[in-house]
Design a protein around this motif. Structure first.
Motif, PDB file in Angstrom:
ATOM      1  N   MET A 184      19.802  -4.942 -40.299  1.00  0.00           N
ATOM      2  CA  MET A 184      19.117  -3.736 -39.631  1.00  0.00           C
ATOM      3  C   MET A 184      17.743  -3.739 -39.496  1.00  0.00           C
ATOM      4  SD  MET A 184      21.716  -0.776 -40.207  1.00  0.00           S
ATOM      5  CE  MET A 184      20.511   0.900 -38.958  1.00  0.00           C
ATOM      6  N   SER A 188       9.254  -2.219 -36.956  1.00  0.00           N
ATOM      7  CA  SER A 188       7.732  -2.865 -35.571  1.00  0.00           C
ATOM      8  C   SER A 188       6.752  -3.538 -36.398  1.00  0.00           C
ATOM      9  CB  SER A 188       6.365  -2.081 -35.295  1.00  0.00           C
ATOM     10  OG  SER A 188       6.201  -0.983 -37.004  1.00  0.00           O
ATOM     11  N   ASP A 221      16.511  -5.527 -36.414  1.00  0.00           N
ATOM     12  CA  ASP A 221      15.952  -4.533 -35.794  1.00  0.00           C
ATOM     13  C   ASP A 221      15.143  -3.764 -35.723  1.00  0.00           C
ATOM     14  OD1 ASP A 221      18.045  -7.081 -33.790  1.00  0.00           O
ATOM     15  OD2 ASP A 221      19.698  -5.266 -35.112  1.00  0.00           O
ATOM     16  N   GLU A 222      14.769  -3.366 -36.548  1.00  0.00           N
ATOM     17  CA  GLU A 222      14.042  -1.755 -36.175  1.00  0.00           C
ATOM     18  C   GLU A 222      12.877  -2.071 -36.504  1.00  0.00           C
ATOM     19  OE1 GLU A 222      15.312  -0.022 -34.654  1.00  0.00           O
ATOM     20  OE2 GLU A 222      17.104  -0.562 -34.562  1.00  0.00           O
ATOM     21  N   ALA A 254      13.583   1.034 -41.482  1.00  0.00           N
ATOM     22  CA  ALA A 254      14.352   0.777 -40.762  1.00  0.00           C
ATOM     23  C   ALA A 254      14.996   1.599 -40.333  1.00  0.00           C
ATOM     24  CB  ALA A 254      15.478  -0.305 -41.725  1.00  0.00           C
TER      25      ALA A 254
END
Length: 233
Positions: free
Chosen positions: A105, A111, A108-109, A152
């Protein structure tokens, strides 16, 4: 009793903060084996050392027992728990199941700002390795895992892990002087995989990192056999 070595000054801060301070100090002494498995500790003795009432000590004892560090026995002195090999392996299974999913995860999450912050954390770990600062590295290690999941959006993962990793922590802490650089390299690979947004690579590196406990457990058990629970047939 080893707790006497604390020589803590009387605490005059709020009760919750007092319990936190007592918990932190006892946990550190348990991890470092200053308080060895099997050592008896009593609320009265700890309260005397810290110059507080028994209530915040009772709160700290409850938290330690919930995490598996302390065997609380009514009407008699509590005892620092022996290390359970079964509990270590269960903790490894739980961590692999949760952290392999959570690190995917994170790919993807997180930054670029999050990754930059974790890169700074890795740099701090590198300095701790260079100076062989095991205590500092242990704290940074914990922060590294926690920060990944909080950033995340799944910080609860670390809360669940903390409830189950006490026995694993003692093995990891005792093995750190021999395993600092290896753990550091694992963290660098995990972060590299997150930067690359490669979920399978990240999960694989996390699993390899957590699976190091198998060899560490063998090493620590051979060095400190008296600190482990006796195995039942």
């Amino acid at each position: 009793m080893a707790i006497d070595s604390l020589q803590a000054a009387p605490l005059t801060i709020q009760r919750t903060a007092i319990a936190d301070r007592i918990f932190d100090e006892l946990q550190h002494q348990i991890l470092s084996l200053d308080l060895k498995p099997g050592t008896k500790v009593s609320e009265a003795d700890v309260a005397k050392v810290f110059g507080v009432s028994r209530q915040p000590v009772r709160n700290a004892f409850f938290r330690l027992s919930k995490m598996g560090f302390l065997d609380v026995r009514p009407q008699v002195a509590s005892r620092i728990s022996f290390i359970s090999e079964e509990a270590v392996l269960k903790a490894r299974f739980i961590r692999c199941a949760l952290e392999s999913k959570a690190v995917k995860m994170a790919c993807d999450e997180l930054s670029e700002e999050d990754i930059h912050a974790l890169t700074g954390q890795i740099e701090q770990q590198g300095k701790a390795v260079e100076t062989k600062a095991s205590d500092l590295f242990h704290r940074l290690d914990e922060d590294f895992h926690r920060e990944i999941y909080e950033r995340a959006g799944v910080g609860f993962v670390w809360d669940l892990i903390k409830e189950n990793k006490a026995h694993m922590d003692r093995v990891r802490y005792q093995s750190l002087p021999l395993n600092l650089d290896n753990a550091f390299q694992c963290h660098k690979k995990i972060l590299a995989a997150i930067k690359a947004r490669d979920k399978e690579w990240a999960a694989r590196e996390m699993d390899l990192h957590l699976s190091e406990i198998f060899s560490l457990l063998k090493t620590v058990r051979e060095e400190y056999p008296e600190y482990f629970e006796e195995e039942t047939a």
